[in-house]
Design a protein around this motif. Structure first.
Motif: not given
Length: 157
Positions: A82-86, A88-89, A117-118
């Motif tokens: 959903d976002d960059q944090d997810e 990156d995780r 990882i899309t």
């Protein structure tokens, strides 16, 4: 056991892989662990033979079949973020646990299984078509891990 299950062949670490996936991705779990009832070409009686597990809601079985077959990019798990944090995780979990980076959002875990990882932002840009999709695609082609802000900027032009 689900009627349709993905079977992944591992050398000998199916249980470790299943536990890593269950710790890393929501809606993931390790189920039954089956031990060999007798010796087999790549193991002994009592060794873990198969592991039932779920990855992000997808039913899988890991089979400890030995070193005969190797994973390749013809099969991959695609995880929508959903976002960059997810992004990156998940990327950092896979690559940081003995995996390796590839291109365009692809990486491999330490067992050789390929992952995409899309970010949803990339898929939305591709779905928009036309110039937006072309700009986002061109930006993606220069990335390893997807940079959501760069994709969104490219989409806007």
């Amino acid at each position: 056991m689900a009627k349709n299950t993905i079977c992944l062949w591992y050398d000998k670490d199916a249980e470790a892989a299943a536990r890593f996936y269950a710790e890393t991705f929501p809606d993931s779990a390790v189920g039954a662990v089956y031990r060999a009832p007798g010796d087999f070409p790549s193991g002994k009686e009592g060794d873990v033979l198969m592991v039932e597990f779920t990855v992000a809601g997808v039913a899988c079985i890991g089979l400890n079949g030995g070193s005969t077959f190797k994973h390749n990019e013809a099969f991959s798990f695609q995880i929508a973020t959903d976002d960059q944090d997810e992004t990156d995780r998940y990327w950092d979990a896979i690559v940081g646990n003995g995996g390796q980076e590839s291109a365009c959002g692809w990486c491999k875990d330490r067992w050789g299984v390929s992952w995409q990882i899309t970010p949803r932002a990339l898929m939305e840009a591709m779905a928009a078509g036309g110039d937006q999709a072309k700009r986002a695609f061109d930006a993606m082609m220069n990335m390893k891990k997807i940079d959501v802000a760069a994709i969104e900027a490219a989409r806007r032009g």
